[in-house]
Design a protein around this motif. Structure first.
Motif, PDB file in Angstrom:
ATOM      1  N   UNK A   1     -37.395 -20.896  17.031  1.00 27.80           N
ATOM      2  CA  UNK A   1     -38.220 -20.989  15.785  1.00 27.80           C
ATOM      3  C   UNK A   1     -39.085 -20.029  15.923  1.00 27.80           C
ATOM      4  N   UNK A   2     -39.643 -19.516  14.704  1.00 23.70           N
ATOM      5  CA  UNK A   2     -40.732 -18.488  14.734  1.00 23.70           C
ATOM      6  C   UNK A   2     -40.754 -17.755  13.479  1.00 23.70           C
ATOM      7  N   UNK A   3     -41.549 -16.882  13.292  1.00 26.21           N
ATOM      8  CA  UNK A   3     -41.721 -16.292  11.891  1.00 26.21           C
ATOM      9  C   UNK A   3     -40.651 -15.147  11.961  1.00 26.21           C
TER      10      UNK A   3
ATOM     11  N   UNK B   1     -41.437 -23.924  24.931  1.00 25.85           N
ATOM     12  CA  UNK B   1     -41.955 -22.773  25.375  1.00 25.85           C
ATOM     13  C   UNK B   1     -42.145 -21.769  24.606  1.00 25.85           C
ATOM     14  N   UNK B   2     -42.925 -20.788  24.998  1.00 23.56           N
ATOM     15  CA  UNK B   2     -43.352 -19.701  24.157  1.00 23.56           C
ATOM     16  C   UNK B   2     -42.709 -18.531  24.472  1.00 23.56           C
TER      17      UNK B   2
ATOM     18  N   UNK C   1     -54.688 -18.511  23.015  1.00 23.64           N
ATOM     19  CA  UNK C   1     -53.783 -19.459  22.418  1.00 23.64           C
ATOM     20  C   UNK C   1     -54.354 -20.841  22.694  1.00 23.64           C
ATOM     21  N   UNK C   2     -54.901 -20.923  23.688  1.00 23.49           N
ATOM     22  CA  UNK C   2     -55.690 -22.339  24.056  1.00 23.49           C
ATOM     23  C   UNK C   2     -56.720 -22.690  23.224  1.00 23.49           C
ATOM     24  N   UNK C   3     -57.401 -21.758  22.583  1.00 21.58           N
ATOM     25  CA  UNK C   3     -58.349 -21.897  21.922  1.00 21.58           C
ATOM     26  C   UNK C   3     -57.890 -22.221  20.434  1.00 21.58           C
ATOM     27  N   UNK C   4     -56.613 -21.940  20.321  1.00 19.74           N
ATOM     28  CA  UNK C   4     -56.114 -22.637  19.028  1.00 19.74           C
ATOM     29  C   UNK C   4     -55.121 -23.911  19.063  1.00 19.74           C
ATOM     30  N   UNK C   5     -55.138 -24.262  20.436  1.00 15.14           N
ATOM     31  CA  UNK C   5     -54.624 -25.536  21.009  1.00 15.14           C
ATOM     32  C   UNK C   5     -52.963 -25.379  20.741  1.00 15.14           C
ATOM     33  N   UNK C   6     -52.580 -24.117  21.218  1.00 16.66           N
ATOM     34  CA  UNK C   6     -51.207 -23.583  21.679  1.00 16.66           C
ATOM     35  C   UNK C   6     -51.087 -23.861  23.271  1.00 16.66           C
ATOM     36  N   UNK C   7     -50.707 -24.825  23.599  1.00 11.89           N
ATOM     37  CA  UNK C   7     -50.267 -24.852  25.107  1.00 11.89           C
ATOM     38  C   UNK C   7     -48.764 -25.223  25.317  1.00 11.89           C
ATOM     39  N   UNK C   8     -47.970 -24.205  25.457  1.00  9.54           N
ATOM     40  CA  UNK C   8     -46.699 -24.274  26.033  1.00  9.54           C
ATOM     41  C   UNK C   8     -46.410 -24.889  26.930  1.00  9.54           C
ATOM     42  N   UNK C   9     -45.070 -25.520  27.396  1.00  6.24           N
ATOM     43  CA  UNK C   9     -44.871 -25.875  28.673  1.00  6.24           C
ATOM     44  C   UNK C   9     -44.458 -24.795  29.655  1.00  6.24           C
ATOM     45  N   UNK C  10     -44.182 -23.463  29.209  1.00  5.62           N
ATOM     46  CA  UNK C  10     -43.815 -22.292  29.877  1.00  5.62           C
ATOM     47  C   UNK C  10     -44.000 -21.081  28.815  1.00  5.62           C
ATOM     48  N   UNK C  11     -44.076 -19.967  29.348  1.00  6.59           N
ATOM     49  CA  UNK C  11     -44.125 -18.769  28.660  1.00  6.59           C
ATOM     50  C   UNK C  11     -43.251 -17.643  29.091  1.00  6.59           C
TER      51      UNK C  11
ATOM     52  N   UNK D   1     -50.546 -22.389  12.765  1.00  7.24           N
ATOM     53  CA  UNK D   1     -50.120 -23.487  11.976  1.00  7.24           C
ATOM     54  C   UNK D   1     -48.550 -23.769  12.188  1.00  7.24           C
ATOM     55  N   UNK D   2     -47.877 -22.818  12.416  1.00  7.25           N
ATOM     56  CA  UNK D   2     -46.365 -22.949  12.784  1.00  7.25           C
ATOM     57  C   UNK D   2     -46.231 -23.821  14.113  1.00  7.25           C
ATOM     58  N   UNK D   3     -47.013 -23.467  14.994  1.00  6.81           N
ATOM     59  CA  UNK D   3     -47.013 -24.305  16.513  1.00  6.81           C
ATOM     60  C   UNK D   3     -47.168 -25.698  16.111  1.00  6.81           C
ATOM     61  N   UNK D   4     -48.262 -25.994  15.394  1.00  2.00           N
ATOM     62  CA  UNK D   4     -48.846 -27.269  15.067  1.00  2.00           C
ATOM     63  C   UNK D   4     -47.591 -28.083  14.210  1.00  2.00           C
ATOM     64  N   UNK D   5     -46.942 -27.412  13.439  1.00  2.23           N
ATOM     65  CA  UNK D   5     -45.968 -28.206  12.607  1.00  2.23           C
ATOM     66  C   UNK D   5     -44.634 -28.520  13.510  1.00  2.23           C
ATOM     67  N   UNK D   6     -44.389 -27.605  14.545  1.00  6.61           N
ATOM     68  CA  UNK D   6     -43.270 -27.740  15.478  1.00  6.61           C
ATOM     69  C   UNK D   6     -43.581 -28.596  16.524  1.00  6.61           C
ATOM     70  N   UNK D   7     -44.614 -28.537  17.236  1.00  2.00           N
ATOM     71  CA  UNK D   7     -45.120 -29.168  18.302  1.00  2.00           C
ATOM     72  C   UNK D   7     -45.603 -30.511  18.146  1.00  2.00           C
ATOM     73  N   UNK D   8     -46.418 -30.710  17.224  1.00  2.30           N
ATOM     74  CA  UNK D   8     -47.222 -31.815  16.968  1.00  2.30           C
ATOM     75  C   UNK D   8     -46.460 -32.658  15.756  1.00  2.30           C
ATOM     76  N   UNK D   9     -46.108 -32.269  14.966  1.00  5.22           N
ATOM     77  CA  UNK D   9     -45.348 -32.768  13.932  1.00  5.22           C
ATOM     78  C   UNK D   9     -43.853 -33.164  13.884  1.00  5.22           C
ATOM     79  N   UNK D  10     -43.004 -32.154  14.067  1.00 12.31           N
ATOM     80  CA  UNK D  10     -41.837 -32.148  13.975  1.00 12.31           C
ATOM     81  C   UNK D  10     -41.172 -32.799  15.356  1.00 12.31           C
ATOM     82  N   UNK D  11     -41.790 -32.305  16.324  1.00 10.57           N
ATOM     83  CA  UNK D  11     -41.279 -32.666  17.666  1.00 10.57           C
ATOM     84  C   UNK D  11     -41.950 -33.816  18.464  1.00 10.57           C
ATOM     85  N   UNK D  12     -43.235 -34.019  17.805  1.00 11.32           N
ATOM     86  CA  UNK D  12     -44.199 -34.981  18.291  1.00 11.32           C
ATOM     87  C   UNK D  12     -44.419 -35.006  19.635  1.00 11.32           C
ATOM     88  N   UNK D  13     -44.355 -33.770  20.199  1.00  8.66           N
ATOM     89  CA  UNK D  13     -44.840 -33.472  21.666  1.00  8.66           C
ATOM     90  C   UNK D  13     -44.000 -34.035  22.422  1.00  8.66           C
TER      91      UNK D  13
END
Length: 190
Positions: free
Chosen positions: A8-10, A124-125, A147-157, A107-119
Motif C-alpha cells: 500500500x502507499x500513495x 514494514x516501511x 517518522x517516530x514523531x509522527x507515530x510511524x513505527x514500522x516493524x522493519x524498514x 494519515x495513511x499510516x494511521x489508517x492502515x496500521x491502527x485502523x484497518x490492521x489494528x496493529x
C-alpha cells in the motif's frame, strides 16, 4: 502458499516497481505519468527464498487529488481486500517515495496500521526513490526521528531504489549496484 503480502502507499511510491523487482521481470505495469496506472488491486504469486508468496499490488492512495480513484473509494476497496483475504495478511508493505515525505504519509499510516490492521499485522516501511543518496540506509537513520514523531513505527524498514536508471555505454545501468542491493533488502523483509 507461504502467505499474503499487501503493498500500500500513495500513487508513485513504487509499489508496482517493487513487484517487478521481486519477479525479476516487468509483470506489473508501471508508469512515469502524473497519474497512477494501478486502479484495482492485482495479485502475483512470486518466489522469495524458495517459497511462494502472493503479493497484492494496490491502487495508489491520494490518486483522487489529480487522478482517477477517489481516496475514500480506494480505502474502502483496500479494507474489503484486507478483511476478506483468504488466509489473512501476513505482511503489509507500506511504501513511500523519498527523499521527501508528504503530509499524507502520517494519515495513511494511521489508517492502515491502527485502523484497518489494528496493529495486528506486521508492517514494514519501504522507502523508494533514494537512488541519489550516497548511502541508502543512512537516509533512514537521518529521518527516523521524524517518522517516530509522527507515530510511524514500522516493524522493519528498507531504503531502496526501485529503478536501475539510464543505460550506460558499457551496457550497465546507472543504479545497478544499488538496485541489486535493494532486491536483497526487499526479499529479506519478506
Amino acid at each position: 502458499m507461504a502467505g499474503n503480502i499487501v503493498l500500500v502507499g500513495e500513487t508513485g511510491a513504487g509499489k508496482s516497481s517493487i513487484i517487478n523487482m521481486i519477479a525479476g521481470a516487468e509483470v506489473a505495469p508501471i508508469s512515469n505519468r502524473a497519474t497512477g496506472c494501478t486502479f484495482e488491486h492485482h495479485s502475483y504469486i512470486l518466489p522469495v527464498h524458495g517459497r511462494n508468496f502472493k503479493f497484492f499490488d494496490t491502487a495508489g492512495l491520494n490518486e483522487g487529488e489529480m487522478g482517477t480513484v477517489e481516496r475514500s473509494v480506494e480505502i474502502a476497496k483496500l479494507y474489503k481486500l484486507i478483511t476478506r483475504l483468504d488466509g489473512g495478511i501476513n505482511l503489509l508493505m507500506f511504501c513511500v517515495r523519498g527523499p521527501r515525505i508528504k503530509n499524507a504519509t502520517h494519515q495513511n499510516w494511521k489508517i492502515f496500521d491502527e485502523i484497518l490492521c489494528k496493529k495486528q499485522i506486521p508492517t514494514v516501511l519501504v522507502v523508494t526513490g533514494l537512488e541519489h543518496e550516497e548511502n541508502l540506509d543512512d537516509w533512514w537513520w537521518k529521518n527516523k526521528g521524524t517518522f517516530e514523531h509522527q507515530d510511524i513505527r514500522p516493524d522493519d524498514t528498507a531504503c531502496i531504489t526501485a529503478t536501475r536508471g539510464k543505460l550506460l555505454r558499457d551496457g550497465c545501468r546507472v543504479f545497478d549496484d544499488d538496485y541489486e542491493q535493494s532486491v536483497a533488502k526487499i526479499q529479506n523483509l519478506v
